[in-house]
Design a protein around this motif. Structure first.
Motif, PDB file in Angstrom:
ATOM      1  N   PRO A   1       0.646  -1.170  -0.097  1.00  0.00           N
ATOM      2  CA  PRO A   1       0.095  -0.191   0.031  1.00  0.00           C
ATOM      3  C   PRO A   1       1.017   1.286  -0.053  1.00  0.00           C
ATOM      4  O   PRO A   1       1.891   1.181   0.611  1.00  0.00           O
ATOM      5  CB  PRO A   1      -0.773  -0.199   1.232  1.00  0.00           C
ATOM      6  CG  PRO A   1      -0.805  -1.630   1.731  1.00  0.00           C
ATOM      7  CD  PRO A   1       0.660  -1.838   1.151  1.00  0.00           C
ATOM      8  N   LYS A   2       0.475   2.373  -0.657  1.00  0.00           N
ATOM      9  CA  LYS A   2       1.136   3.396  -0.848  1.00  0.00           C
ATOM     10  C   LYS A   2       0.954   4.459   0.390  1.00  0.00           C
ATOM     11  O   LYS A   2      -0.269   4.608   0.816  1.00  0.00           O
ATOM     12  CB  LYS A   2       0.799   4.390  -2.073  1.00  0.00           C
ATOM     13  CG  LYS A   2       1.235   3.456  -3.393  1.00  0.00           C
ATOM     14  CD  LYS A   2       1.010   4.283  -4.541  1.00  0.00           C
ATOM     15  CE  LYS A   2       1.319   3.427  -5.862  1.00  0.00           C
ATOM     16  NZ  LYS A   2       1.165   4.190  -7.045  1.00  0.00           N
ATOM     17  N   VAL A   3       2.041   5.223   0.892  1.00  0.00           N
ATOM     18  CA  VAL A   3       1.754   6.264   1.997  1.00  0.00           C
ATOM     19  C   VAL A   3       2.313   7.414   1.540  1.00  0.00           C
ATOM     20  O   VAL A   3       3.450   7.408   1.251  1.00  0.00           O
ATOM     21  CB  VAL A   3       2.363   5.762   3.404  1.00  0.00           C
ATOM     22  CG1 VAL A   3       2.116   6.687   4.350  1.00  0.00           C
ATOM     23  CG2 VAL A   3       1.505   4.210   3.743  1.00  0.00           C
ATOM     24  N   LEU A   4       1.598   8.528   1.648  1.00  0.00           N
ATOM     25  CA  LEU A   4       2.226   9.857   1.523  1.00  0.00           C
ATOM     26  C   LEU A   4       2.499  10.575   2.725  1.00  0.00           C
ATOM     27  O   LEU A   4       1.245  10.789   3.691  1.00  0.00           O
ATOM     28  CB  LEU A   4       1.314  10.663   0.637  1.00  0.00           C
ATOM     29  CG  LEU A   4       1.600  12.100   0.412  1.00  0.00           C
ATOM     30  CD1 LEU A   4       2.923  12.389  -0.267  1.00  0.00           C
ATOM     31  CD2 LEU A   4       0.563  12.987  -0.307  1.00  0.00           C
ATOM     32  N   ILE A   5       3.551  10.628   3.233  1.00  0.00           N
ATOM     33  CA  ILE A   5       4.182  11.550   4.212  1.00  0.00           C
ATOM     34  C   ILE A   5       4.182  12.793   4.050  1.00  0.00           C
ATOM     35  O   ILE A   5       5.297  13.237   3.083  1.00  0.00           O
ATOM     36  CB  ILE A   5       5.306  10.877   4.932  1.00  0.00           C
ATOM     37  CG1 ILE A   5       5.027   9.517   5.221  1.00  0.00           C
ATOM     38  CG2 ILE A   5       5.608  11.882   5.993  1.00  0.00           C
ATOM     39  CD1 ILE A   5       6.367   8.731   5.929  1.00  0.00           C
ATOM     40  N   VAL A   6       3.252  14.002   4.356  1.00  0.00           N
ATOM     41  CA  VAL A   6       3.385  15.184   4.487  1.00  0.00           C
ATOM     42  C   VAL A   6       4.292  16.083   5.362  1.00  0.00           C
ATOM     43  O   VAL A   6       3.733  15.814   6.373  1.00  0.00           O
ATOM     44  CB  VAL A   6       2.089  15.893   4.251  1.00  0.00           C
ATOM     45  CG1 VAL A   6       2.196  17.338   3.859  1.00  0.00           C
ATOM     46  CG2 VAL A   6       1.023  15.308   3.082  1.00  0.00           C
ATOM     47  N   ALA A   7       5.508  16.151   5.014  1.00  0.00           N
ATOM     48  CA  ALA A   7       6.512  16.914   5.797  1.00  0.00           C
ATOM     49  C   ALA A   7       6.030  18.148   6.151  1.00  0.00           C
ATOM     50  O   ALA A   7       5.530  18.861   5.474  1.00  0.00           O
ATOM     51  CB  ALA A   7       7.825  16.666   5.345  1.00  0.00           C
ATOM     52  N   PRO A   8       6.469  18.884   7.259  1.00  0.00           N
ATOM     53  CA  PRO A   8       6.112  20.023   7.689  1.00  0.00           C
ATOM     54  C   PRO A   8       6.836  20.989   6.865  1.00  0.00           C
ATOM     55  O   PRO A   8       8.101  20.786   6.650  1.00  0.00           O
ATOM     56  CB  PRO A   8       6.426  20.302   9.112  1.00  0.00           C
ATOM     57  CG  PRO A   8       7.216  19.159   9.418  1.00  0.00           C
ATOM     58  CD  PRO A   8       7.001  17.943   8.534  1.00  0.00           C
ATOM     59  N   LEU A   9       6.317  22.077   6.416  1.00  0.00           N
ATOM     60  CA  LEU A   9       6.769  23.349   5.862  1.00  0.00           C
ATOM     61  C   LEU A   9       6.994  24.443   6.999  1.00  0.00           C
ATOM     62  O   LEU A   9       6.318  25.276   6.952  1.00  0.00           O
ATOM     63  CB  LEU A   9       6.108  23.775   4.614  1.00  0.00           C
ATOM     64  CG  LEU A   9       6.644  24.866   3.848  1.00  0.00           C
ATOM     65  CD1 LEU A   9       8.332  24.636   3.461  1.00  0.00           C
ATOM     66  CD2 LEU A   9       5.899  25.268   2.659  1.00  0.00           C
ATOM     67  N   SER A  10       7.639  24.046   7.766  1.00  0.00           N
ATOM     68  CA  SER A  10       8.011  25.053   9.039  1.00  0.00           C
ATOM     69  C   SER A  10       9.348  25.507   9.316  1.00  0.00           C
ATOM     70  O   SER A  10       9.416  25.825  10.592  1.00  0.00           O
ATOM     71  CB  SER A  10       7.254  24.582  10.346  1.00  0.00           C
ATOM     72  OG  SER A  10       7.753  23.149  10.664  1.00  0.00           O
ATOM     73  N   GLY A  11      10.172  25.328   8.181  1.00  0.00           N
ATOM     74  CA  GLY A  11      11.559  25.935   8.906  1.00  0.00           C
ATOM     75  C   GLY A  11      12.747  24.825   8.637  1.00  0.00           C
ATOM     76  O   GLY A  11      13.890  24.896   8.623  1.00  0.00           O
ATOM     77  N   HIS A  12      12.339  23.518   9.017  1.00  0.00           N
ATOM     78  CA  HIS A  12      13.183  22.205   8.861  1.00  0.00           C
ATOM     79  C   HIS A  12      12.927  21.485   7.543  1.00  0.00           C
ATOM     80  O   HIS A  12      11.887  21.485   7.047  1.00  0.00           O
ATOM     81  CB  HIS A  12      13.139  21.480   9.951  1.00  0.00           C
ATOM     82  CG  HIS A  12      14.072  21.977  11.135  1.00  0.00           C
ATOM     83  ND1 HIS A  12      13.525  22.621  12.142  1.00  0.00           N
ATOM     84  CD2 HIS A  12      15.082  22.077  11.610  1.00  0.00           C
ATOM     85  CE1 HIS A  12      14.177  22.976  13.061  1.00  0.00           C
ATOM     86  NE2 HIS A  12      15.427  22.411  12.644  1.00  0.00           N
ATOM     87  N   TYR A  13      13.988  20.852   6.859  1.00  0.00           N
ATOM     88  CA  TYR A  13      13.803  20.111   5.665  1.00  0.00           C
ATOM     89  C   TYR A  13      13.150  18.748   5.953  1.00  0.00           C
ATOM     90  O   TYR A  13      13.079  18.365   7.136  1.00  0.00           O
ATOM     91  CB  TYR A  13      15.044  19.605   5.277  1.00  0.00           C
ATOM     92  CG  TYR A  13      15.868  20.962   4.581  1.00  0.00           C
ATOM     93  CD1 TYR A  13      15.698  21.480   3.316  1.00  0.00           C
ATOM     94  CD2 TYR A  13      16.984  21.675   5.240  1.00  0.00           C
ATOM     95  CE1 TYR A  13      16.301  22.538   2.610  1.00  0.00           C
ATOM     96  CE2 TYR A  13      17.525  22.616   4.572  1.00  0.00           C
ATOM     97  CZ  TYR A  13      17.235  23.043   3.245  1.00  0.00           C
ATOM     98  OH  TYR A  13      17.842  24.308   2.855  1.00  0.00           O
ATOM     99  N   ALA A  14      12.682  18.022   4.981  1.00  0.00           N
ATOM    100  CA  ALA A  14      12.010  16.725   5.361  1.00  0.00           C
ATOM    101  C   ALA A  14      12.789  15.855   5.780  1.00  0.00           C
ATOM    102  O   ALA A  14      12.295  14.988   6.374  1.00  0.00           O
ATOM    103  CB  ALA A  14      11.207  16.426   3.785  1.00  0.00           C
ATOM    104  N   THR A  15      13.855  15.758   5.759  1.00  0.00           N
ATOM    105  CA  THR A  15      14.887  15.025   6.192  1.00  0.00           C
ATOM    106  C   THR A  15      14.708  14.830   7.709  1.00  0.00           C
ATOM    107  O   THR A  15      15.100  13.693   8.269  1.00  0.00           O
ATOM    108  CB  THR A  15      16.416  15.263   5.979  1.00  0.00           C
ATOM    109  OG1 THR A  15      16.894  16.597   6.176  1.00  0.00           O
ATOM    110  CG2 THR A  15      16.521  14.956   4.389  1.00  0.00           C
ATOM    111  N   LEU A  16      14.247  15.585   8.289  1.00  0.00           N
ATOM    112  CA  LEU A  16      14.014  15.554   9.836  1.00  0.00           C
ATOM    113  C   LEU A  16      13.025  14.473  10.032  1.00  0.00           C
ATOM    114  O   LEU A  16      13.060  13.875  11.336  1.00  0.00           O
ATOM    115  CB  LEU A  16      13.225  16.844  10.212  1.00  0.00           C
ATOM    116  CG  LEU A  16      13.085  17.083  11.921  1.00  0.00           C
ATOM    117  CD1 LEU A  16      14.490  17.347  12.550  1.00  0.00           C
ATOM    118  CD2 LEU A  16      12.155  18.167  12.214  1.00  0.00           C
ATOM    119  N   LEU A  17      12.333  14.098   9.082  1.00  0.00           N
ATOM    120  CA  LEU A  17      11.293  13.010   9.287  1.00  0.00           C
ATOM    121  C   LEU A  17      12.041  11.532   8.730  1.00  0.00           C
ATOM    122  O   LEU A  17      11.329  10.518   8.416  1.00  0.00           O
ATOM    123  CB  LEU A  17      10.110  12.938   8.484  1.00  0.00           C
ATOM    124  CG  LEU A  17       9.385  14.262   8.892  1.00  0.00           C
ATOM    125  CD1 LEU A  17       7.874  14.318   8.153  1.00  0.00           C
ATOM    126  CD2 LEU A  17       8.944  14.317  10.384  1.00  0.00           C
TER     127      LEU A  17
END
Length: 431
Positions: A109-125
């Motif tokens: 199954p596919k999962v889309l993780i929407v990373a925060p746009l709040s100052g840090h890059y998506a790599t924080l996840l």
């Protein structure tokens, strides 16, 4: 002006930074007869600390070349499957032959993780992605630093964010699962409601909100109180600056990442000061493991990106001051966002007991705002003994939160494929 001064300070410190590195090389060289003395170790440690606090931290690497699944090292390749000037939709493709050895199907199954746009890059996840890679085909929103987007590309605001989420769900080509971590909660919920109202064939099977300010009026934190106490004009006057040369986005008005970073660090100034003092002492003592953990954390934490003026100010206005989504008063492109239109998208909310960014109650408010989701399709979870970061990363996330989310999504996936209520998620709540 502040952005220009910040850049000037960085460049002014460059000779000092190189001087510190030279000093480190001199006093740590095996050719130096005093290199193993206490004086040398202190000088080397001091040089390291100075270099680290004056360095420019770029976007971190994902570092997810492989993931262990059922005892098998499964190679992972990263590819961009959709992009705009503002975001790249990244897929973490798992090697099919290795998955077969691990006894896992290649078609997950596919999962889309929407990373925060709040100052840090998506790599924080990174840890969040790694967990979901155990069982799912994972995609994530990799937001672009606004200072690198030329003015000719136009503007990017809150409603463009909603459109991006919807477009990326469409790009997946089938009903997937969506996970919103922190800031994306309100725009993702709005996108899901609009797709549900349209009976869109790519509307998600499930939506999971983790530490999100769905209704920031509940259990207000220091961040929420600041947004409430300051007038909107204050944010426009004090938080927005112009991108200078030599960046591609020169002239663009942004909320700089370094302003966000300084704001967060000031909230826990003593903790950061103690962490750097401990780092200095670890370097002097030769405790490489502790020093490496400090470096890994701050390499990520100090890597920040800029937000466009319009996105930042509209988020303050819509989410933290007027609470439009929670009040049922949010309009998008001439349509009122009707959360009651969501009837067949399973809902899970995850909160941290000690979250000082999104207080307990703010995320679970989604359950009350979506009255037409059957009770059997809901999961409400409050994780004990974790703060904001622990909601989506760390040991308790891996061992307690992710298994709940995995089972929730698998049941929602089974119900979506069967088209019946028989396999829909059973109600579960934890506190």
């Amino acid at each position: 002006m502040l952005y220009t001064l910040h850049e000037a300070a960085y460049h002014a410190a460059t000779p000092l930074r190189f001087g510190a590195l030279s000093l480190k090389t001199l006093w740590s060289s095996p050719a130096n007869p005093w290199s193993d003395t206490a004086l040398a170790r202190n000088i080397v440690a001091m040089s390291d600390v100075f270099e680290s606090v004056t360095r420019r931290y770029g976007k971190p690497e994902w570092g997810l070349d492989q993931v262990e699944i059922s005892g098998v090292d499964v190679p992972v390749s990263i590819e961009t499957v959709w992009s705009s000037p503002w975001c790249n939709l990244i897929r973490f493709r798992r090697d099919g032959s290795a998955l077969k050895k691990a006894g896992r199907p290649a078609d997950a199954p596919k999962v889309l993780i929407v990373a925060p746009l709040s100052g840090h890059y998506a790599t924080l996840l990174r840890g969040t992605v790694e967990a979901w890679l155990q069982d799912f085909d994972v995609y994530i929103t990799d937001w672009v630093n606004a200072r690198n987007v030329p003015l000719m590309e136009g503007r990017f605001g809150f409603h463009d964010y909603i459109d991006h989420v919807r477009t990326m769900l469409e790009a997946l080509g089938e009903r997937a699962h969506v996970v919103a971590v922190c800031q994306p909660g309100p725009p993702v919920l709005a996108a899901c409601a609009l797709m549900a109202e349209d009976a869109h064939p790519q509307r998600p099977l499930s939506m999971t909100y983790m530490g999100s300010p769905i209704d920031a009026r509940l259990s207000p934190t220091l961040t929420n109180e600041l947004a409430e106490q300051k007038p909107f004009a204050w944010f426009r006057s004090n938080m927005i600056y112009t991108v200078p040369l030599p960046y591609a986005g020169v002239g663009r008005r942004v909320y700089p990442g370094f302003v966000q970073l300084y704001s967060f660090m000031s909230m826990n100034e003593a903790r950061h000061r103690e962490a750097h003092w401990a780092y200095f002492n670890d370097l002097v003592a030769g405790d490489g493991d502790s020093a490496a953990r400090h470096e890994a954390f701050y390499d990520e934490y100090l890597s920040v990106l800029d937000l466009t003026e319009e996105f930042y100010l509209q988020t303050v206005d819509i989410v933290f001051q007027k609470h439009l989504l929670a009040k049922g008063e949010l309009w998008h492109r001439g349509r009122r966002v009707d959360l009651s239109a969501i009837t067949d998208i399973a809902l899970m909310t995850v909160e941290g007991e000690n979250d000082d960014i999104s207080g307990v109650g703010q995320t679970q408010a989604a359950h009350g705002l979506c009255p037409n989701i059957p009770e059997a399709m809901r999961v409400l979870h409050v994780q004990a003994e974790v703060g904001h970061y622990g909601v989506f990363n760390g040991r308790r996330f891996r061992e307690e939160i992710y298994p709940l989310a995995r089972d929730f999504m698998n049941r929602a996936h089974g119900a979506g494929e069967s088209g019946t209520d028989a396999e829909r998620p059973s109600p579960r709540a934890a506190a």
